[in-house]
Design a protein around this motif. Structure first.
Motif, PDB file in Angstrom:
ATOM      1  N   LYS A 175       0.833  -1.034  -0.025  1.00 30.56           N
ATOM      2  CA  LYS A 175       0.069  -0.186   0.038  1.00 30.56           C
ATOM      3  C   LYS A 175       0.948   1.465  -0.039  1.00 30.56           C
ATOM      4  O   LYS A 175       1.567   1.527   0.844  1.00 30.56           O
ATOM      5  N   THR A 176       0.600   1.987  -0.922  1.00 31.37           N
ATOM      6  CA  THR A 176       1.486   3.460  -1.165  1.00 31.37           C
ATOM      7  C   THR A 176       0.793   4.780  -0.417  1.00 31.37           C
ATOM      8  O   THR A 176       1.601   5.807  -0.034  1.00 31.37           O
ATOM      9  N   HIS A 177      -0.390   4.676  -0.225  1.00 33.84           N
ATOM     10  CA  HIS A 177      -1.004   5.869   0.356  1.00 33.84           C
ATOM     11  C   HIS A 177      -1.560   5.213   1.754  1.00 33.84           C
ATOM     12  O   HIS A 177      -2.486   4.316   1.862  1.00 33.84           O
ATOM     13  N   LEU A 195       4.482   0.934  -7.382  1.00 29.68           N
ATOM     14  CA  LEU A 195       3.190   0.391  -8.046  1.00 29.68           C
ATOM     15  C   LEU A 195       3.535  -0.847  -8.854  1.00 29.68           C
ATOM     16  O   LEU A 195       4.590  -0.886  -9.410  1.00 29.68           O
ATOM     17  N   ALA A 247      -4.276  -2.531  -5.773  1.00 33.19           N
ATOM     18  CA  ALA A 247      -4.226  -1.276  -4.935  1.00 33.19           C
ATOM     19  C   ALA A 247      -4.979  -1.934  -3.331  1.00 33.19           C
ATOM     20  O   ALA A 247      -5.452  -2.989  -3.411  1.00 33.19           O
ATOM     21  N   ASP A 278      -6.060   4.104  -0.992  1.00 29.25           N
ATOM     22  CA  ASP A 278      -5.736   4.367  -2.271  1.00 29.25           C
ATOM     23  C   ASP A 278      -6.853   4.448  -3.323  1.00 29.25           C
ATOM     24  O   ASP A 278      -6.526   5.173  -4.374  1.00 29.25           O
ATOM     25  N   LEU A 300      -3.508   6.927  -9.301  1.00 30.38           N
ATOM     26  CA  LEU A 300      -3.247   5.430  -9.220  1.00 30.38           C
ATOM     27  C   LEU A 300      -3.894   4.407 -10.185  1.00 30.38           C
ATOM     28  O   LEU A 300      -3.416   3.755 -10.965  1.00 30.38           O
ATOM     29  N   TYR A 326      -9.883  -2.893  -4.756  1.00 29.31           N
ATOM     30  CA  TYR A 326      -9.650  -2.148  -3.564  1.00 29.31           C
ATOM     31  C   TYR A 326     -10.241  -2.740  -2.191  1.00 29.31           C
ATOM     32  O   TYR A 326     -11.208  -2.493  -1.616  1.00 29.31           O
TER      33      TYR A 326
END
Ligand code: KGT
Length: 345
Positions: free
Chosen positions: A179-181, A205, A219, A223, A229, A243
């Motif tokens: 997870k990037t956010h 990503l 994602a 996200d 994204l 998601y």
């Protein structure tokens, strides 16, 4: 599919079913199955429509890949959580799904960052091994929507990654996305979320991964608030956006369905969102409402309240047809606003 499922549920399980039909543009026939009295595993099935054109073509609706979306209430009890997820996955396999989606934090939801750290495991740990065996036993692909992962840097950082893992039907890890956010937000009435207390944001990503249902872009939860994204993933070839979530009970009613349908419409992808629901412990509850949205923006499957699953068919011919009819990706103006969502390298 509706009738197969109806027969199975009524004859083998003794459930009472209601079957309804809704007709809506563009010439889509929705068949709705709902079973109000079910206990776990509970089904709420809104089947993807046998579109008239698809019906006229040679491939029939029941040949399209079927995906299952699992909704659970994780607690700090990892063993119990595994039992619940395994039961839903076995049910998904019996119903003919080729791929089952589990939500973020399917492994556990802890009471505090300390407990999150303590319960976490590396991808090579026992829990992933159990899911590997389950995928093999059921012959099912699995989207494990958010595993609390002790990464390579665990010894130095003592922090985890929130890792979305895809297993194929042989149980091999074929993709991972971290997870990037991270969700560090304070919404009145919902309790503070401070994901970065225990978690490191992912560095990159991941390219969409080919599965029997289509190419999946990975994602996690929060996200979904970042359309950049989803645009990057669709430009890299995604047909299904995922998601997996543990969405807040205050942001949920206001934002959940709107964001998911917006992501589906603007990317012209299927959107699959497996969700946590209900009360996890004294400090935390989630919104639920797991769903599948088609590229037109229609919610084609949704879970009812409580743990359970819903199923949908993925029709990539329909997706291609829609992208031709409504060619938004040919109409973009990167000269005005840059190329939001660069293709992935
Ligand atoms: O904590 C764990 O164990 C797993 N991670 C989560 O549940 C995360 C961070 S607290 N939840 C979200 O991202 C909710 C986002 C949300 O609710 C919104 O965007 O409105």
């Amino acid at each position: 599919m509706a009738f197969e499922l109806r027969k199975y549920l009524s004859e083998e399980k003794g459930f009472n079913l209601m079957l309804g039909f809704i007709i809506r543009p563009p010439h889509q026939l929705l068949s709705l199955l709902s079973c109000p009295g079910l206990r776990i595993p509970r089904f709420s099935v809104l089947c993807a429509p046998p579109r008239l054109r698809t019906m006229a073509a040679s491939s029939s609706f029941s040949e399209l890949p079927l995906v299952a979306v699992c909704q659970v209430t994780s607690t700090p009890d990892k063993e119990q959580n595994f039992k619940t997820c395994a039961e839903l996955i076995r049910e998904a396999a019996r119903l003919g799904a080729c791929l089952a989606f589990l939500p973020e934090a399917f492994d556990f939801i802890a009471r505090d960052p300390e407990e999150t750290r303590r319960l976490s495991e590396p991808l090579s740990g026992n829990l992933l091994e159990e899911y590997t065996q389950l995928a093999r036993e059921c012959g099912l692909w699995l989207s494990l929507g958010g595993f609390h992962e002790r990464g390579q840097d665990w010894e130095q950082t003592q922090k985890i990654y929130n890792c979305h893992v895809i297993l194929n039907n042989m149980g091999s890890v074929v993709a991972t996305y971290r997870k990037t956010h991270l969700c560090d937000v304070e919404i009145p009435g919902q309790g503070p979320m401070r994901e970065s207390n225990s978690t490191i944001p992912g560095p990159s990503l991941e390219s969409p991964i080919s599965t029997p249902a289509g190419k999946i872009g990975l994602a996690i939860c929060y996200d979904m608030r970042f359309p950049e994204l989803s645009l990057a993933l669709v430009q890299a070839g995604a047909e299904i956006l995922t998601y997996p979530s543990a969405f807040g009970s205050v942001t949920g009613p206001a934002h959940w369905e709107v964001l998911l349908r917006a992501r589906a419409i603007e990317t012209q992808c299927y959107v699959v969102a497996a969700a946590q629901c209900g009360r996890h412990h004294e400090k935390r509850a989630s919104y639920g409402h797991s769903m599948v949205v088609d590229p037109w923006g229609t919610v084609v499957a949704r879970c009812s309240e409580g743990p359970g699953l819903c199923l949908a068919r993925i029709d990539l011919n329909y997706l291609q047809q829609l992208r031709k009819q409504l060619p938004v990706f040919q109409h973009r103006r990167p000269d005005l606003y840059g190329n939001l969502g660069h293709p992935l390298s």
